[in-house]
Design a protein around this motif. Structure first.
Motif, PDB file in Angstrom:
ATOM      1  N   GLU A   1       0.912  -1.155   0.087  1.00 27.42           N
ATOM      2  CA  GLU A   1      -0.019  -0.076  -0.027  1.00 27.42           C
ATOM      3  C   GLU A   1       0.964   1.242   0.121  1.00 27.42           C
ATOM      4  O   GLU A   1       0.696   2.135  -0.619  1.00 27.42           O
ATOM      5  N   VAL A   2       1.936   1.339   0.789  1.00 28.60           N
ATOM      6  CA  VAL A   2       2.907   2.472   0.804  1.00 28.60           C
ATOM      7  C   VAL A   2       3.684   2.608  -0.518  1.00 28.60           C
ATOM      8  O   VAL A   2       3.584   3.869  -0.809  1.00 28.60           O
ATOM      9  N   PHE A   3       3.810   1.841  -1.191  1.00 25.62           N
ATOM     10  CA  PHE A   3       4.452   1.887  -2.606  1.00 25.62           C
ATOM     11  C   PHE A   3       3.370   1.989  -3.661  1.00 25.62           C
ATOM     12  O   PHE A   3       3.935   2.111  -4.980  1.00 25.62           O
ATOM     13  N   GLY A   4       2.188   1.751  -3.505  1.00 31.58           N
ATOM     14  CA  GLY A   4       1.176   1.817  -4.494  1.00 31.58           C
ATOM     15  C   GLY A   4       1.220   0.677  -5.540  1.00 31.58           C
ATOM     16  O   GLY A   4       1.035   0.659  -6.649  1.00 31.58           O
ATOM     17  N   LEU A   5       1.468  -0.497  -4.910  1.00 33.87           N
ATOM     18  CA  LEU A   5       1.781  -1.683  -5.755  1.00 33.87           C
ATOM     19  C   LEU A   5       1.116  -2.781  -5.244  1.00 33.87           C
ATOM     20  O   LEU A   5       0.208  -2.762  -4.086  1.00 33.87           O
ATOM     21  N   THR A   6       0.872  -3.698  -6.136  1.00 37.86           N
ATOM     22  CA  THR A   6       0.182  -5.111  -5.697  1.00 37.86           C
ATOM     23  C   THR A   6       1.138  -5.678  -4.695  1.00 37.86           C
ATOM     24  O   THR A   6       2.199  -5.592  -4.434  1.00 37.86           O
ATOM     25  N   VAL A   7       0.629  -6.591  -3.750  1.00 35.38           N
ATOM     26  CA  VAL A   7       1.272  -7.325  -2.721  1.00 35.38           C
ATOM     27  C   VAL A   7       2.270  -8.201  -3.597  1.00 35.38           C
ATOM     28  O   VAL A   7       3.370  -8.450  -3.302  1.00 35.38           O
ATOM     29  N   GLU A   8       1.846  -8.735  -4.815  1.00 38.30           N
ATOM     30  CA  GLU A   8       2.796  -9.542  -5.674  1.00 38.30           C
ATOM     31  C   GLU A   8       4.102  -8.782  -5.969  1.00 38.30           C
ATOM     32  O   GLU A   8       5.098  -9.345  -5.925  1.00 38.30           O
ATOM     33  N   ASP A   9       3.612  -7.640  -6.581  1.00 38.93           N
ATOM     34  CA  ASP A   9       4.769  -6.884  -6.984  1.00 38.93           C
ATOM     35  C   ASP A   9       5.595  -6.447  -5.768  1.00 38.93           C
ATOM     36  O   ASP A   9       6.985  -6.303  -6.154  1.00 38.93           O
ATOM     37  N   PHE A  10       5.075  -6.097  -4.768  1.00 38.13           N
ATOM     38  CA  PHE A  10       5.884  -5.765  -3.847  1.00 38.13           C
ATOM     39  C   PHE A  10       6.828  -6.744  -3.296  1.00 38.13           C
ATOM     40  O   PHE A  10       7.883  -6.621  -2.764  1.00 38.13           O
ATOM     41  N   ALA A  11       6.195  -7.943  -2.949  1.00 38.37           N
ATOM     42  CA  ALA A  11       6.885  -9.273  -2.709  1.00 38.37           C
ATOM     43  C   ALA A  11       8.104  -9.497  -3.436  1.00 38.37           C
ATOM     44  O   ALA A  11       9.400  -9.625  -3.223  1.00 38.37           O
ATOM     45  N   ALA A  12       7.585  -9.592  -4.969  1.00 34.08           N
ATOM     46  CA  ALA A  12       8.992  -9.727  -5.953  1.00 34.08           C
ATOM     47  C   ALA A  12       9.955  -8.642  -5.801  1.00 34.08           C
ATOM     48  O   ALA A  12      11.301  -9.178  -6.007  1.00 34.08           O
ATOM     49  N   ALA A  13       9.699  -7.370  -5.687  1.00 32.72           N
ATOM     50  CA  ALA A  13      10.773  -6.563  -5.621  1.00 32.72           C
ATOM     51  C   ALA A  13      11.583  -6.716  -4.311  1.00 32.72           C
ATOM     52  O   ALA A  13      12.869  -6.587  -4.332  1.00 32.72           O
ATOM     53  N   THR A  14      10.935  -6.750  -3.097  1.00 30.95           N
ATOM     54  CA  THR A  14      11.697  -6.934  -1.746  1.00 30.95           C
ATOM     55  C   THR A  14      12.564  -8.159  -1.696  1.00 30.95           C
ATOM     56  O   THR A  14      13.592  -8.215  -1.182  1.00 30.95           O
ATOM     57  N   THR A  15      11.851  -9.213  -2.453  1.00 34.56           N
ATOM     58  CA  THR A  15      12.649 -10.537  -2.644  1.00 34.56           C
ATOM     59  C   THR A  15      13.870 -10.160  -3.402  1.00 34.56           C
ATOM     60  O   THR A  15      15.094 -10.807  -3.174  1.00 34.56           O
ATOM     61  N   ALA A  16      13.868  -9.688  -4.569  1.00 30.06           N
ATOM     62  CA  ALA A  16      15.084  -9.257  -5.282  1.00 30.06           C
ATOM     63  C   ALA A  16      16.080  -8.577  -4.539  1.00 30.06           C
ATOM     64  O   ALA A  16      17.225  -8.853  -4.565  1.00 30.06           O
TER      65      ALA A  16
END
Length: 269
Positions: free
Chosen positions: A238-253
């Motif tokens: 929500e903070v970054f205005g992303l889907t949970v899937e996209d935020f999870a993928a970004a933080t995992t990378a």
């Protein structure tokens, strides 16, 4: 077909703490069900390193780091760079720390905390492993020490459970460091902290539990565990205005980039 939750990493937890005794199999299983594919369990006193290492060896998704927590710096033997570099040879040892400065409860040991911190920084410089920083009520000294050391010899670092000032966030980000989002960022009254995260580059954000502490809503006030990373990740999205899937993928990378030994283990597995 069952829906698989987004795959995320709990970059900081304390699985050796007695809060989890007798339940670690279940805790690792619940983490997997919640999409938490890997965890870094943190040893805060070097005399406990063997037991923390044993947890990482027993569970494939678990990695570990070791150091002397700043609140314990005055009552533990001072670590040596050689000790930390030697421990770092273990294939599942992926970070140095947690170290740092905490003047909230332990300001009287500021000098020994700073000595300990500099030893941990040097070990991070020697090994190329990320430094894991605990910072509380010590923003000016924290920014100064991290920056001076970085300009002498670069290293990588994560500000774990970041809940300090916007100024310290900027100082860390300017050095290329990472900010880790804990359950604190999900507390209703943490809007100012969420704004600090929102101003940071997405590619410098990690998520963590710091379990057994700081459980995010809806578990606030109860024992935290790695599975609850998923709740913080939803707030982060929500903070970054992303889907949970996209935020999870970004933080995992981001995790794989910073904690490169864990990424290598995953690639080799």
């Amino acid at each position: 077909m069952t829906h698989r939750p987004p795959q995320i990493v709990d970059s900081h937890c304390h699985l050796d703490f007695s809060d989890f005794d007798g339940e670690r199999d279940d805790i690792i299983a619940r983490a997997a069900e919640a999409g938490v594919t890997r965890m870094v369990t943190i040893c805060t006193r070097l005399r406990n390193e063997l037991s923390v290492r044993a947890i990482a060896e027993a569970y494939d998704p678990v990695f570990y780091a070791a150091g002397t927590h700043p609140m314990s710096a005055a009552e533990e033997p001072l670590a040596s760079v050689e000790d930390l570099v030697s421990l770092a040879q273990h294939p599942k040892f992926v970070g140095i720390g947690e170290s740092g400065l905490d003047y909230h409860y332990t300001a009287d040991s500021a000098e020994i905390q700073q000595r300990s911190l500099n030893i941990h920084i040097e070990a991070a410089q020697e090994t190329g492993l990320p430094l894991i920083i605990h910072a509380r009520a010590a923003d000016d000294d924290m920014a100064r020490i991290l920056s001076e050391a970085y300009h002498q010899r670069p290293y990588t670092c994560v500000m774990h459970c970041f809940s300090s000032s916007a100024e310290l966030a900027r100082a860390a980000l300017d050095l290329g460091f990472y900010l880790s989002m804990s359950g604190i960022a999900a507390f209703p009254k943490s809007q100012e902290l969420r704004d600090i995260f929102a101003a940071a580059p997405l590619e410098r954000i990690l998520v963590e539990t710091d379990s057994p502490y700081l459980a995010p809503p809806p578990h606030r006030g109860k024992r935290n565990e790695p599975a609850y990373t998923a709740h913080t990740a939803r707030v982060g999205a929500e903070v970054f205005g992303l889907t949970v899937e996209d935020f999870a993928a970004a933080t995992t990378a981001n995790f794989d980039r910073l904690f490169w030994k864990a990424a290598q283990w995953k690639a080799a597995a």
